[in-house]
Enzyme design. Structure first.
Site, PDB file in Angstrom:
ATOM      1  N   HIS A 332      31.034  12.261   0.287  1.00  0.00           N
ATOM      2  CA  HIS A 332      31.094  12.895   1.599  1.00  0.00           C
ATOM      3  C   HIS A 332      32.127  14.003   1.555  1.00  0.00           C
ATOM      4  O   HIS A 332      33.099  13.932   0.791  1.00  0.00           O
ATOM      5  CB  HIS A 332      31.459  11.863   2.679  1.00  0.00           C
ATOM      6  CG  HIS A 332      31.287  12.370   4.072  1.00  0.00           C
ATOM      7  ND1 HIS A 332      32.264  13.092   4.723  1.00  0.00           N
ATOM      8  CD2 HIS A 332      30.245  12.280   4.928  1.00  0.00           C
ATOM      9  CE1 HIS A 332      31.824  13.419   5.928  1.00  0.00           C
ATOM     10  NE2 HIS A 332      30.610  12.949   6.079  1.00  0.00           N
ATOM     11  N   ASP A 391      24.503   7.838   5.542  1.00  0.00           N
ATOM     12  CA  ASP A 391      23.106   8.170   5.256  1.00  0.00           C
ATOM     13  C   ASP A 391      22.517   7.269   4.172  1.00  0.00           C
ATOM     14  O   ASP A 391      21.296   7.130   4.083  1.00  0.00           O
ATOM     15  CB  ASP A 391      22.980   9.631   4.818  1.00  0.00           C
ATOM     16  CG  ASP A 391      23.267  10.595   5.943  1.00  0.00           C
ATOM     17  OD1 ASP A 391      22.793  10.332   7.062  1.00  0.00           O
ATOM     18  OD2 ASP A 391      23.961  11.598   5.715  1.00  0.00           O
TER      19      ASP A 391
END
Length: 455
Positions: A332, A391
């Site tokens: 991320h 996700d």
């Protein structure tokens, strides 16, 4: 192909070559002029572009003046997201509406405040203009629900008598209407596409006043309207975890940039939808699902760590799946050790996998989550830790819920409209300057050449 079409295609290819030659910038110039590409430094830390009260992302602590990575934390209006989730789960409630209230107004609602707020949202679900579904959503259905949603949002401008009024009261009214209507616009858009493009039966369920946002999504999407309490609870949790993520994520920053120009709410939201549609932002969970499906075909034994490691190595070395060299759902821009949203989500995902009889798939996801950081560290030079992001699991959840992939990113939008709304209001209240960062020109100056002298 018609002769004229061939000529047009040939010209476009030629023009594209001009663009490639004209706009290619030497990567070393970014270092020379200290330009932070993506407004991030080499460690992934964002360039400070604004201030916000709405949420905080914490991925490191300062110890003896040194940056020390820590487990990720996410705060909504100063309250730890893990505490928010624990609170409504412990009381066996759904939490998205409460979360929207918190983001918009800065405090957790009392029981009567939450009841009134939910009733107002229910009322706004009934404000979709007469004939809107027939005349707008059913006409020219698109294969991409994000484009359908953006078109619907921009069309709602025409039905609003005070569309350009940027007073806080009016903007709040517009934002709450959009928060209430997004599930209908998305689901109805999908039903139209499914009917006209795939030949499936067309059914349009009206929302139920007593249902929450998550319950209404499942009710409107399924032909029999049936869903289990666990299904509603996990979809609700997904909405809570996606509702807001700081002012610097691409779509929320878009909200600030576009709002700073003084434009209307519908234009601002449509711009943010355009950002979220991008696969680098809102489409990552679809990539995860497709990657895992490919892995299930290529890996014979899903419990064999060495076989899974080899597949992950092949991904990084552009030998597997889409050959992009990425393990989707891992890493991320902000978090290093862990993404708190993935951490919260995982235990509920496991419960749903049991209900759906998909524990083997959950085991594979868990193994990839555990092994991927090790494989990445071995194969790549990295500047910060790598962990699963939200996700990684959200696409798996939507698959288990039987949601079509066409709605994966729109569900993200159904949640994030809450954060966009809060940031739009914050930008207006603080009356900042129009956002206009600097770009340095690296183009050489050239003399104008008369037409008959050009070669």
């Amino acid at each position: 192909m018609l002769e004229n079409d061939k000529k047009m295609d040939s010209l476009i290819k030629e023009y594209a070559g001009y663009c490639q030659n004209t706009f290619q910038i030497d990567p070393e110039l970014y270092t020379k002029y200290e330009v932070k590409r993506g407004l991030r430094d080499i460690s992934g830390k964002g360039v400070l572009a604004g201030l916000t009260d709405i949420s905080e992302i914490r991925s490191y602590t300062i110890v003896d003046s040194e940056i020390v990575p820590c487990d990720g934390k996410l705060f909504y209006q100063g309250i730890d997201i893990e505490d928010i989730v624990h609170g409504f789960i412990k009381e066996d409630r759904l939490g998205f509406e409460e979360t929207v209230y918190l983001l918009l107004f800065g405090h957790l609602p009392k029981n009567e405040e939450l009841t009134s707020f939910c009733e107002l949202l229910s009322s706004y679900r009934e404000t979709l203009p007469t004939g809107f579904v027939r005349d707008i959503i059913m006409k020219a259905p698109s294969k991409d629900m994000m484009n359908t949603l953006a078109r619907s949002v921009l069309t709602l401008y025409a039905y609003d008598d005070n569309a350009d009024d940027t007073s806080i009261e009016n903007v709040l009214r517009q934002c709450m209407q959009l928060i209430a209507l997004f599930p209908m616009l998305c689901v109805y858009g999908y039903q139209a596409y499914s009917h006209y493009h795939d030949g499936n039966s067309l059914f349009i369920h009206q929302p139920v006043r007593e249902f929450s946002t998550a319950e209404n999504i499942l009710h409107m999407l399924r032909q029999d309207s049936y869903f289990t309490p666990l299904e509603a609870k996990i979809l609700d949790l997904a909405l809570v975890l996606h509702a807001e993520h700081g002012g610097g994520n691409n779509s929320t920053f878009t909200t600030h940039v576009v709002t700073s120009s003084g434009t209307d709410t519908y234009s601002s939201v449509a711009a943010s939808l355009g950002s979220l549609k991008g696969p680098r932002h809102g489409g990552a969970n679809i990539k995860v699902v497709h990657m895992i499906e490919d892995m299930k075909q290529k890996v014979k034994d899903w419990t064999d760590e060495e076989e899974v490691k080899q597949y992950l190595s092949d991904l990084l070395n552009k030998k597997a799946f889409d050959k992009a060299g990425l393990i989707y759902g891992m890493g991320h821009a902000v978090y290093s050790i862990s993404d708190p949203r993935a951490r919260v989500f995982k235990s509920f995902v496991e419960r749903l996998s049991v209900e759906k009889g998909m524990t083997e798939e959950f085991g594979l996801y868990s193994m990839v989550e555990r092994l991927a950081p090790e494989v990445i560290a071995k194969e790549r030079r990295i500047y910060k830790g790598v962990s699963a992001n939200v996700d990684f699991y959200s696409g798996f959840v939507y698959n288990m819920l039987g949601l079509p992939t066409e709605l994966f990113t729109p569900i993200f939008a159904m949640a994030r409209i809450a954060g966009w709304s809060a940031h739009r209001i914050e930008e207006i209240i603080n009356d900042g300057k129009i956002i206009r960062p600097g770009y340095k020109s690296v183009s050489a100056h050239k003399a104008y050449c008369p037409m008959d002298e050009r070669k």
